[in-house]
Design an enzyme around this catalytic site. Structure first.
Site, short mmCIF file in Angstrom:
data_model
loop_
_atom_site.label_atom_id
_atom_site.label_comp_id
_atom_site.label_asym_id
_atom_site.label_seq_id
_atom_site.Cartn_x
_atom_site.Cartn_y
_atom_site.Cartn_z
N ARG A 1 47.43 42.71 44.80
CA ARG A 1 46.84 42.49 46.13
C ARG A 1 46.24 41.10 46.27
O ARG A 1 46.46 40.42 47.27
CB ARG A 1 45.79 43.56 46.44
CG ARG A 1 46.37 44.95 46.64
CD ARG A 1 45.28 45.99 46.81
NE ARG A 1 44.45 45.99 45.60
CZ ARG A 1 43.24 46.51 45.52
NH1 ARG A 1 42.70 47.09 46.57
NH2 ARG A 1 42.56 46.48 44.40
N ASN B 1 46.28 49.19 48.31
CA ASN B 1 46.87 50.15 47.39
C ASN B 1 47.01 51.49 48.09
O ASN B 1 46.15 51.87 48.89
CB ASN B 1 45.97 50.34 46.16
CG ASN B 1 46.07 49.18 45.18
OD1 ASN B 1 47.00 48.39 45.22
ND2 ASN B 1 45.11 49.08 44.29
#
Length: 92
Positions: A21, A39
């Site tokens: 990320r 996520n």
């Protein structure tokens, strides 16, 4: 002004706990792409990229590699209508 486009991406493989990320956020900001990344409970990463078509395409390509520790198995892409995303953030 270049036409804006939006890609909704789902990335599977070893993509959580490997700075995927944060790397996505940094790459998107560098590319001038807006959107977000997060996520999912099933182990995938979900992201939205919005901006100039070439920049969005480069981010979709980037997802196939991801962060150095990631092992990407699959990238699903859905084209959507731009929704005026501004900036790029990690969502939790």
């Amino acid at each position: 002004m270049a036409a804006r486009t939006r890609a909704h991406v789902f990335v599977s493989g070893t993509v959580q706990g490997v700075y995927y990320r944060a790397s996505t956020r940094d790459a998107a900001r560098e590319a001038g792409v807006a959107g977000w990344v997060k996520n999912l409970a099933d182990g995938r990463v979900e992201a939205v990229f919005e901006g100039p078509e070439d920049a969005v395409e480069s981010m979709v390509e980037w997802c196939h590699e991801g962060s150095p520790a990631a092992e990407v198995e699959d990238v699903e892409v859905e084209d959507e209508s731009p929704q005026g995303e501004d900036g790029f953030e990690i969502r939790y």
